[in-house]
Design an enzyme around this catalytic site. Structure first.
Site: not given
Ligand code: NAI
Length: 327
Positions: A153, A172, A230-232, A256, A261, A293
């Site tokens: 992603i 990374d 948008t990951s966790r 997201d 959640e 999500h």
């Protein structure tokens, strides 16, 4: 095989029924947790999604219910106690990539909406308010974007932002050579926090990445930073983000995913009292945009989730190598 399918929605049924030719699927709307685990008593496999809780206790109960396979419909498996699955001899399979494009494109949607305020414009203009007051955005072109995690992603997100004309910095544990060749600079995390105008999270949730965004990292960021997750949810320390918003250090927040959640997302709670003060505080800020999500939620991704999950179950039934095994 007989499959207990937890956290099912109408759209899951539509896509699984379209592609399933040989398995018996029992759909449960309930999430999988300690209270619901016995629903799977008569089945051979469970099929679970991101907010199902596959703790050691749940896995032990699955084992005593005769469950032989855990088929996750997600890429992430942070909700599954992999060591417990291994100890109980239950293989875990997942869908490693359903549509990385969907999530990368959703991150862009959050950025563009927060920046250009199209959600506010939609309401204003429909009410006959054609004023431009408080609608000013900024050019993305030339801005510095920090990307944390450049896997499937994150790589696509880098490509999108490069295409817009942004300077892209990345962090990374393994640098992506293709991205380096495309012009992405890999830097230590601290440099990303200090230099980026926008930070977007695309790494998995692990013990190393939990609260990667906390009070310390927020304090290093530029005033008015845009933060996108948008990951966790667990990547962001929510109270620290709220403080960052109050001080103005965080100028825009697009989420997201959210740490708590599982009690909220994917459900219509519009007539309920929401007993989560952190999300209600977040929703009180004009510069916060939360989606529940839905990054993955495209036709292409749902088709891929159904096809890959069913193929994973077929492989298990046939006794062949599990291509998408995580335990
Ligand atoms: P991936 O496994 O292809 O990439 C993850 C990248 O993060 C890898 O390059 C890995 O080296 C890197 N990474 C691991 N530990 C790191 C660390 N400590 N610091 C920085 N980078 C680190 O995963 P993919 O498919 O790109 O997905 C990324 C995440 O997106 C998933 O873990 C999942 O949590 C989330 N996701 C969200 C969805 C949504 O609907 N919002 C849907 C699908 C995935």
């Amino acid at each position: 095989m007989k499959i207990a399918f937890f956290s099912s929605k109408m759209y899951d049924r539509e896509f699984f029924d379209r592609y399933n030719t040989k398995h018996e699927i029992i759909y449960f709307e309930a999430p999988l947790n300690e209270q619901t685990v016995n629903l799977a008593w008569d089945c051979n496999a469970v099929c679970a999604f991101v907010n199902d809780k596959l703790s050691a206790d749940v896995i032990a109960a699955l084992k005593s219910n005769g469950i032989q396979l855990i088929a996750l419909r997600s890429a992430g498996f942070n909700n599954t106690d992999i060591a417990a699955a291994r100890a109980n001899g239950i293989p875990v399979v997942r869908v490693p990539a359903y549509s990385p494009h969907a999530v990368a494109e959703h991150a862009l949607a959050l950025i563009l909406t927060l920046n250009r305020k199209t959600h506010k414009a939609y309401n204003r203009v429909r009410e006959g308010n054609f004023s431009l007051e408080r609608m000013m955005g900024f050019d993305l072109y030339g801005k510095t974007v920090g990307v944390i995690g450049t896997g499937k992603i994150g790589q696509l997100f880098c490509t999108i932002m490069l295409g817009i004309g942004c300077k892209v910095l990345a962090f990374d544990v393994i640098a992506n050579k293709e991205m380096q060749a495309a012009g992405v600079d890999y830097l230590p995390l601290i440099d990303i926090f200090q230099q980026a105008d926008i930070v977007s999270l695309h790494c998995p949730l692990t013990e190393q990445t939990r609260h990667i965004i906390d009070a310390t990292s927020i304090a290093m960021m530029k005033q008015g930073i845009m933060l996108i997750n948008t990951s966790r949810g667990g990547l962001v320390d929510t109270p620290a983000a709220i403080e960052g918003l109050k001080s103005g250090r965080i100028g825009y927040l697009g989420l997201d995913v959210y740490e708590q959640e599982e009690k909220l997302f994917f459900n219509d709670l519009s007539e309920n009292i929401i007993d989560d003060d952190d999300i209600m505080r977040l929703l009180s800020f004009p510069n916060v945009l939360i989606t529940s999500h839905q990054g993955f939620f495209t036709q292409e991704a749902l088709a891929e989730i159904a096809k890959t999950t069913l193929a994973n179950i077929d492989e298990f039934e046939a006794g062949t190598k599990l291509t998408n095994s995580v335990a």
